[in-house]
Design a protein around this motif. Structure first.
Motif, PDB file in Angstrom:
ATOM      1  N   SER A 121      65.554  53.991  47.433  1.00 13.66           N
ATOM      2  CA  SER A 121      66.233  54.794  48.459  1.00 13.66           C
ATOM      3  C   SER A 121      65.212  55.555  49.293  1.00 13.66           C
ATOM      4  CB  SER A 121      67.184  55.807  47.814  1.00 13.66           C
ATOM      5  OG  SER A 121      68.176  55.152  47.077  1.00 13.66           O
ATOM      6  N   TRP A 122      65.476  55.607  50.592  1.00 13.31           N
ATOM      7  CA  TRP A 122      64.598  56.346  51.500  1.00 13.31           C
ATOM      8  C   TRP A 122      65.056  57.789  51.615  1.00 13.31           C
ATOM      9  CZ3 TRP A 122      60.073  54.529  52.934  1.00 13.31           C
ATOM     10  CH2 TRP A 122      59.860  53.161  52.892  1.00 13.31           C
ATOM     11  N   HIS A 123      64.083  58.698  51.660  1.00 10.18           N
ATOM     12  CA  HIS A 123      64.354  60.128  51.741  1.00 10.18           C
ATOM     13  C   HIS A 123      63.479  60.739  52.823  1.00 10.18           C
ATOM     14  CE1 HIS A 123      66.487  59.947  47.872  1.00 10.18           C
ATOM     15  NE2 HIS A 123      65.563  59.063  47.553  1.00 10.18           N
ATOM     16  N   GLY A 124      63.984  61.822  53.409  1.00  9.96           N
ATOM     17  CA  GLY A 124      63.194  62.554  54.384  1.00  9.96           C
ATOM     18  C   GLY A 124      62.007  63.230  53.731  1.00  9.96           C
ATOM     19  N   ALA A 125      61.042  63.600  54.558  1.00 10.28           N
ATOM     20  CA  ALA A 125      59.801  64.193  54.055  1.00 10.28           C
ATOM     21  C   ALA A 125      60.042  65.502  53.303  1.00 10.28           C
ATOM     22  CB  ALA A 125      58.829  64.396  55.208  1.00 10.28           C
ATOM     23  N   ALA A 126      60.943  66.346  53.798  1.00  9.73           N
ATOM     24  CA  ALA A 126      61.204  67.629  53.134  1.00  9.73           C
ATOM     25  C   ALA A 126      61.804  67.406  51.747  1.00  9.73           C
ATOM     26  CB  ALA A 126      62.131  68.493  53.984  1.00  9.73           C
ATOM     27  N   GLU A 127      62.714  66.467  51.641  1.00  6.04           N
ATOM     28  CA  GLU A 127      63.317  66.155  50.345  1.00  6.04           C
ATOM     29  C   GLU A 127      62.270  65.563  49.392  1.00  6.04           C
ATOM     30  OE1 GLU A 127      66.883  63.423  48.427  1.00  6.04           O
ATOM     31  OE2 GLU A 127      66.801  63.675  50.595  1.00  6.04           O
ATOM     32  N   ALA A 128      61.391  64.721  49.929  1.00  3.19           N
ATOM     33  CA  ALA A 128      60.319  64.137  49.109  1.00  3.19           C
ATOM     34  C   ALA A 128      59.383  65.224  48.603  1.00  3.19           C
ATOM     35  CB  ALA A 128      59.551  63.105  49.931  1.00  3.19           C
ATOM     36  N   LYS A 129      59.063  66.182  49.449  1.00  2.00           N
ATOM     37  CA  LYS A 129      58.194  67.281  49.028  1.00  2.00           C
ATOM     38  C   LYS A 129      58.835  68.044  47.872  1.00  2.00           C
ATOM     39  CE  LYS A 129      56.100  71.623  50.421  1.00  2.00           C
ATOM     40  NZ  LYS A 129      55.943  72.626  51.463  1.00  2.00           N
ATOM     41  N   THR A 130      60.104  68.339  47.983  1.00  2.00           N
ATOM     42  CA  THR A 130      60.818  69.050  46.919  1.00  2.00           C
ATOM     43  C   THR A 130      60.764  68.261  45.613  1.00  2.00           C
ATOM     44  OG1 THR A 130      62.288  70.111  48.518  1.00  2.00           O
ATOM     45  CG2 THR A 130      63.065  70.000  46.237  1.00  2.00           C
ATOM     46  N   HIS A 131      60.966  66.960  45.699  1.00  2.00           N
ATOM     47  CA  HIS A 131      60.915  66.106  44.509  1.00  2.00           C
ATOM     48  C   HIS A 131      59.518  66.138  43.878  1.00  2.00           C
ATOM     49  CE1 HIS A 131      61.484  62.703  41.853  1.00  2.00           C
ATOM     50  NE2 HIS A 131      60.421  62.123  42.395  1.00  2.00           N
ATOM     51  N   LEU A 132      58.481  66.030  44.699  1.00  2.00           N
ATOM     52  CA  LEU A 132      57.118  66.011  44.175  1.00  2.00           C
ATOM     53  C   LEU A 132      56.721  67.375  43.609  1.00  2.00           C
ATOM     54  CD1 LEU A 132      55.373  63.739  46.817  1.00  2.00           C
ATOM     55  CD2 LEU A 132      56.122  63.138  44.492  1.00  2.00           C
ATOM     56  N   LEU A 133      57.246  68.446  44.166  1.00  2.00           N
ATOM     57  CA  LEU A 133      56.989  69.774  43.593  1.00  2.00           C
ATOM     58  C   LEU A 133      57.602  69.899  42.203  1.00  2.00           C
ATOM     59  CD1 LEU A 133      57.385  72.212  46.625  1.00  2.00           C
ATOM     60  CD2 LEU A 133      55.352  71.925  45.176  1.00  2.00           C
ATOM     61  N   ARG A 134      58.784  69.337  42.024  1.00  2.00           N
ATOM     62  CA  ARG A 134      59.418  69.344  40.690  1.00  2.00           C
ATOM     63  C   ARG A 134      58.568  68.551  39.699  1.00  2.00           C
ATOM     64  NH1 ARG A 134      64.439  68.624  43.472  1.00  2.00           N
ATOM     65  NH2 ARG A 134      64.360  66.415  42.979  1.00  2.00           N
ATOM     66  N   LYS A 135      58.052  67.417  40.137  1.00  2.00           N
ATOM     67  CA  LYS A 135      57.186  66.630  39.254  1.00  2.00           C
ATOM     68  C   LYS A 135      55.903  67.390  38.938  1.00  2.00           C
ATOM     69  CE  LYS A 135      56.864  62.165  39.328  1.00  2.00           C
ATOM     70  NZ  LYS A 135      56.634  60.752  39.738  1.00  2.00           N
ATOM     71  N   LEU A 136      55.356  68.079  39.936  1.00  2.00           N
ATOM     72  CA  LEU A 136      54.150  68.874  39.717  1.00  2.00           C
ATOM     73  C   LEU A 136      54.406  69.963  38.680  1.00  2.00           C
ATOM     74  CD1 LEU A 136      51.267  69.765  40.417  1.00  2.00           C
ATOM     75  CD2 LEU A 136      52.241  71.047  42.342  1.00  2.00           C
ATOM     76  N   GLU A 137      55.511  70.669  38.801  1.00  2.49           N
ATOM     77  CA  GLU A 137      55.851  71.707  37.836  1.00  2.49           C
ATOM     78  C   GLU A 137      55.980  71.120  36.430  1.00  2.49           C
ATOM     79  OE1 GLU A 137      59.383  73.668  39.235  1.00  2.49           O
ATOM     80  OE2 GLU A 137      58.407  74.293  41.094  1.00  2.49           O
ATOM     81  N   TYR A 138      56.599  69.970  36.323  1.00  7.53           N
ATOM     82  CA  TYR A 138      56.770  69.309  35.026  1.00  7.53           C
ATOM     83  C   TYR A 138      55.407  68.973  34.423  1.00  7.53           C
ATOM     84  CZ  TYR A 138      58.158  65.813  31.582  1.00  7.53           C
ATOM     85  OH  TYR A 138      58.329  65.109  30.418  1.00  7.53           O
ATOM     86  N   ILE A 139      54.521  68.402  35.230  1.00 11.17           N
ATOM     87  CA  ILE A 139      53.186  68.032  34.746  1.00 11.17           C
ATOM     88  C   ILE A 139      52.413  69.271  34.317  1.00 11.17           C
ATOM     89  CG2 ILE A 139      50.941  67.122  35.480  1.00 11.17           C
ATOM     90  CD1 ILE A 139      52.593  65.147  37.271  1.00 11.17           C
ATOM     91  N   GLU A 140      52.477  70.329  35.119  1.00 14.10           N
ATOM     92  CA  GLU A 140      51.709  71.533  34.816  1.00 14.10           C
ATOM     93  C   GLU A 140      52.201  72.259  33.564  1.00 14.10           C
ATOM     94  OE1 GLU A 140      49.636  72.921  38.928  1.00 14.10           O
ATOM     95  OE2 GLU A 140      51.654  73.672  38.565  1.00 14.10           O
ATOM     96  N   LYS A 141      53.422  71.995  33.141  1.00  9.35           N
ATOM     97  CA  LYS A 141      53.906  72.579  31.889  1.00  9.35           C
ATOM     98  C   LYS A 141      53.278  71.881  30.683  1.00  9.35           C
ATOM     99  CE  LYS A 141      58.361  74.202  33.541  1.00  9.35           C
ATOM    100  NZ  LYS A 141      59.820  74.021  33.469  1.00  9.35           N
ATOM    101  N   ARG A 142      52.749  70.682  30.904  1.00 13.76           N
ATOM    102  CA  ARG A 142      52.232  69.889  29.800  1.00 13.76           C
ATOM    103  C   ARG A 142      50.718  69.712  29.809  1.00 13.76           C
ATOM    104  NH1 ARG A 142      57.034  69.642  30.827  1.00 13.76           N
ATOM    105  NH2 ARG A 142      58.653  68.937  29.459  1.00 13.76           N
ATOM    106  N   SER A 143      50.108  69.851  30.967  1.00 14.37           N
ATOM    107  CA  SER A 143      48.656  69.672  31.064  1.00 14.37           C
ATOM    108  C   SER A 143      48.146  70.332  32.343  1.00 14.37           C
ATOM    109  CB  SER A 143      48.290  68.188  31.052  1.00 14.37           C
ATOM    110  OG  SER A 143      48.796  67.561  32.210  1.00 14.37           O
ATOM    111  N   THR A 144      46.852  70.271  32.533  1.00 14.51           N
ATOM    112  CA  THR A 144      46.231  70.824  33.732  1.00 14.51           C
ATOM    113  C   THR A 144      45.720  69.674  34.585  1.00 14.51           C
ATOM    114  OG1 THR A 144      45.570  72.803  32.551  1.00 14.51           O
ATOM    115  CG2 THR A 144      44.400  72.337  34.594  1.00 14.51           C
ATOM    116  N   LEU A 145      46.072  69.672  35.853  1.00 19.79           N
ATOM    117  CA  LEU A 145      45.590  68.637  36.762  1.00 19.79           C
ATOM    118  C   LEU A 145      44.157  68.953  37.175  1.00 19.79           C
ATOM    119  CD1 LEU A 145      48.731  68.123  39.005  1.00 19.79           C
ATOM    120  CD2 LEU A 145      47.721  66.468  37.435  1.00 19.79           C
ATOM    121  N   PRO A 146      43.227  68.053  36.888  1.00 21.63           N
ATOM    122  CA  PRO A 146      41.830  68.323  37.222  1.00 21.63           C
ATOM    123  C   PRO A 146      41.481  68.043  38.682  1.00 21.63           C
ATOM    124  CG  PRO A 146      42.008  66.229  36.094  1.00 21.63           C
ATOM    125  CD  PRO A 146      43.389  66.837  36.112  1.00 21.63           C
TER     126      PRO A 146
END
Length: 129
Positions: free
Chosen positions: A49-74
């Motif tokens: 499914s195609w999504h607008g850029a703002a919606e994609a940013k929100t999705h990627l921020l959620r993924k970033l938060e999830y990753i940062e709860k488990r490890s540190t991005l180098p």
């Protein structure tokens, strides 16, 4: 038994201490990547499914938060690899469509990161000029 509990407690603390937000320079580049996506006229495809850029940013921020709860991005490259390249659920690669041209999101974000890091890029120190 007590010794086992103490060892388990220290192991738990060690795992917790490894999870932390990305260092400020890394987070700055990630934020610049997400800002580039949001300000683009591009669309972002995930799981067919195609999504607008703002919606994609929100999705990627959620993924970033999830990753940062488990490890540190180098690095910002690791963010692209772990969060911005493919779906964690389906494994399908993300795509970015700009002006009718479709490319893998990893490639798009990689080019944006090169621009950010270039002299005078979005994340470059201000020269006051």
């Amino acid at each position: 038994m007590l010794r086992t509990l103490i060892v388990l407690w220290f192991c738990l603390l060690a795992n917790i201490s490894l999870a932390a937000p990305a260092a400020a320079p890394v987070r700055g580049e990630i934020d610049a990547l997400l800002a580039a996506l949001q300000s683009s006229n591009c669309e972002f495809q995930r799981n067919g499914s195609w999504h607008g850029a703002a919606e994609a940013k929100t999705h990627l921020l959620r993924k970033l938060e999830y990753i940062e709860k488990r490890s540190t991005l180098p690095s910002a490259e690791k963010f692209i690899e772990l969060a911005a390249s493919s779906s964690s659920a389906s494994g399908r690669a993300y795509q970015v469509r700009c002006n009718g041209t479709v490319q893998p999101s990893a490639q798009w974000f990689g080019r944006q990161l090169e621009k950010i890091r270039a002299p005078g890029g979005a994340n470059a120190p201000s020269t006051g000029k």
